[in-house]
Write an enzyme that holds these catalytic residues in place. Structure first.
Site, short mmCIF file in Angstrom:
data_model
loop_
_atom_site.label_atom_id
_atom_site.label_comp_id
_atom_site.label_asym_id
_atom_site.label_seq_id
_atom_site.Cartn_x
_atom_site.Cartn_y
_atom_site.Cartn_z
N MET A 34 0.84 -1.20 0.00
CA MET A 34 0.00 0.00 0.00
C MET A 34 0.88 1.25 0.00
O MET A 34 0.42 2.34 0.35
CB MET A 34 -0.94 0.00 1.20
CG MET A 34 -1.89 -1.20 1.18
SD MET A 34 -3.43 -0.93 2.08
CE MET A 34 -2.81 -0.65 3.73
N GLY A 35 2.15 1.10 -0.36
CA GLY A 35 3.04 2.26 -0.44
C GLY A 35 3.54 2.70 0.93
O GLY A 35 3.48 1.94 1.89
N LEU A 37 6.64 3.10 1.67
CA LEU A 37 7.53 1.95 1.78
C LEU A 37 8.60 2.15 2.85
O LEU A 37 9.14 3.24 3.01
CB LEU A 37 8.17 1.67 0.43
CG LEU A 37 7.19 1.42 -0.71
CD1 LEU A 37 7.93 1.14 -2.02
CD2 LEU A 37 6.24 0.27 -0.40
N HIS A 41 9.03 -3.58 3.50
CA HIS A 41 8.66 -3.74 2.08
C HIS A 41 9.90 -4.05 1.24
O HIS A 41 9.87 -4.88 0.33
CB HIS A 41 8.03 -2.45 1.55
CG HIS A 41 6.78 -2.04 2.26
ND1 HIS A 41 6.71 -0.91 3.03
CD2 HIS A 41 5.54 -2.60 2.31
CE1 HIS A 41 5.48 -0.78 3.52
NE2 HIS A 41 4.75 -1.80 3.10
N ASP A 155 2.18 -9.53 8.79
CA ASP A 155 0.72 -9.68 8.70
C ASP A 155 0.43 -11.17 8.55
O ASP A 155 0.11 -11.65 7.47
CB ASP A 155 0.20 -8.87 7.53
CG ASP A 155 0.51 -7.39 7.68
OD1 ASP A 155 -0.24 -6.70 8.38
OD2 ASP A 155 1.55 -6.94 7.16
N VAL A 181 10.72 -7.57 9.47
CA VAL A 181 11.86 -6.67 9.67
C VAL A 181 11.52 -5.74 10.84
O VAL A 181 10.41 -5.19 10.90
CB VAL A 181 12.15 -5.85 8.41
CG1 VAL A 181 13.30 -4.89 8.63
CG2 VAL A 181 12.46 -6.78 7.24
P1 AMP Z 1 1.34 -2.99 3.54
O1 AMP Z 1 1.88 -1.96 2.61
O2 AMP Z 1 1.37 -2.59 4.96
O3 AMP Z 1 0.04 -3.56 3.08
O4 AMP Z 1 2.37 -4.20 3.46
C1 AMP Z 1 2.73 -4.76 2.23
C2 AMP Z 1 3.51 -6.02 2.48
O5 AMP Z 1 4.66 -5.73 3.25
C3 AMP Z 1 2.71 -7.06 3.27
O6 AMP Z 1 2.96 -8.35 2.73
C4 AMP Z 1 3.25 -6.90 4.66
O7 AMP Z 1 3.14 -8.08 5.43
C5 AMP Z 1 4.70 -6.60 4.36
N1 AMP Z 1 5.32 -5.94 5.52
C6 AMP Z 1 4.89 -4.83 6.18
N2 AMP Z 1 5.69 -4.56 7.23
C7 AMP Z 1 6.65 -5.51 7.23
C8 AMP Z 1 7.77 -5.79 8.07
N3 AMP Z 1 8.07 -5.03 9.12
N4 AMP Z 1 8.55 -6.86 7.79
C9 AMP Z 1 8.26 -7.66 6.72
N5 AMP Z 1 7.22 -7.45 5.89
C10 AMP Z 1 6.42 -6.40 6.14
#
Ligand code: AMP
Length: 283
Positions: A34-35, A37, A41, A155, A181
């Protein structure tokens, strides 16, 4: 210097941009985001690059996974910064459709996941969430037709739901999970961390600390139920309002009472100030 990834905004432009990859027989990995970043990400992008010659990152703040009172309008949108980060991370293509492109007038179809999606975790607090996520991810998979798709363990319930959906619908994509991370102090990176005040940010690592201690105590043989009781209080004392702290079967997310019954994943969601954070850890 790495070249800037192409940004495409329509399905036809996306297909045109993907065609040469396909023609060359190159494998494609998709990283849905969802950006806004951050390093989490970018870890997904790095893993994607190891799996496939070409990496597509989608950036789409998906309206259908937000409930009316959630933070859809205020969710951070930083496309310029994201493009710079993805240039450095050497992504090939950015798929950034407008909402009207993803959900044109007359759009009515919705994927309704069950199983892990009805585990009584995130779904209990965000009933629209996994239907919205599954629908948009199914669309992303159809649009990009990736060989691999990378999702963060951060998630965890979402990772289980998408893995199951791909299996159930025979989608020809390998869904891969990437470890969470974290900041040096243990806080899981999240776009929503930007909402935390200084005091809240200082308290926030308690969530991971409690998970780590709980996992260690369960491994040492303390009963799951007792450990959860104590940990819930610790989260409360750290200044959070707890939505849930649960021990679940790591694959099905069904309730689990003991390590004898399978691998355990601890999952937590709690609000500090106005910010809702989630985290999880394998025992
Ligand atoms: P989001 O933009 O929050 O929807 O996340 C996009 C992707 O990045 C999803 O698959 C999340 O699980 C992953 N993600 C978000 N935060 C982390 C993190 N701290 N470590 C690893 N993956 C992440």
């Amino acid at each position: 210097m790495a070249s800037r990834p192409t940004v495409v905004r329509t399905v036809s432009a996306l297909r045109r941009a993907l065609a040469p990859f396909r023609k060359a027989g190159e494998r494609v990995a998709l990283v849905p985001t969802m950006g806004a970043l951050h390093g989490g990400h970018l870890a997904l992008v790095a893993h994607a690059r190891r799996r496939a010659r070409r990496v597509v990152v989608s950036i789409f703040v998906n309206p259908t996974q937000f409930a009316p009172l959630e933070d859809f309008d205020s969710y951070p949108r930083e496309l310029k910064k994201d493009i710079a980060a993805l240039t450095a991370a050497r992504a090939d293509l950015i798929w950034a459709p407008a909402a009207a492109m993803m959900y044109p007038e007359g759009f009515v179809t919705r994927i309704e996941p069950a199983g892990a999606a009805k585990a009584g975790l995130e779904d209990a607090f965000r009933p629209h969430f996994f239907g919205g996520v599954a629908t948009v991810v199914a669309k992303l998979f159809t649009q990009v037709a990736p060989d691999f798709a990378m999702f963060g363990e951060k998630d965890y319930q979402q990772l289980r739901v998408i893995t199951q959906m791909a299996k159930d619908l025979d989608l020809p994509v390998k869904v891969a999970g990437v470890p969470t991370v974290r900041e040096k102090d243990g806080l899981a990176l999240s776009s929503r961390n930007a909402y935390l005040s200084t005091g809240e940010r200082a308290a926030a690592p308690a969530l991971y600390r409690v998970l780590k201690t709980a996992a260690a105590r369960i491994r040492k043989g303390e009963t799951v139920e007792h450990v959860l009781d104590v940990s819930r209080i610790e989260i409360d004392v750290a200044g959070f309002t707890l939505d849930y702290l649960e021990a679940r079967h790591a694959h099905t997310l069904a309730p689990i009472a003991s390590r004898k019954d399978g691998p355990i994943r601890l999952l937590v969601a709690a609000t500090i100030g106005k910010t809702r954070l989630i985290d999880n850890l394998g025992v």
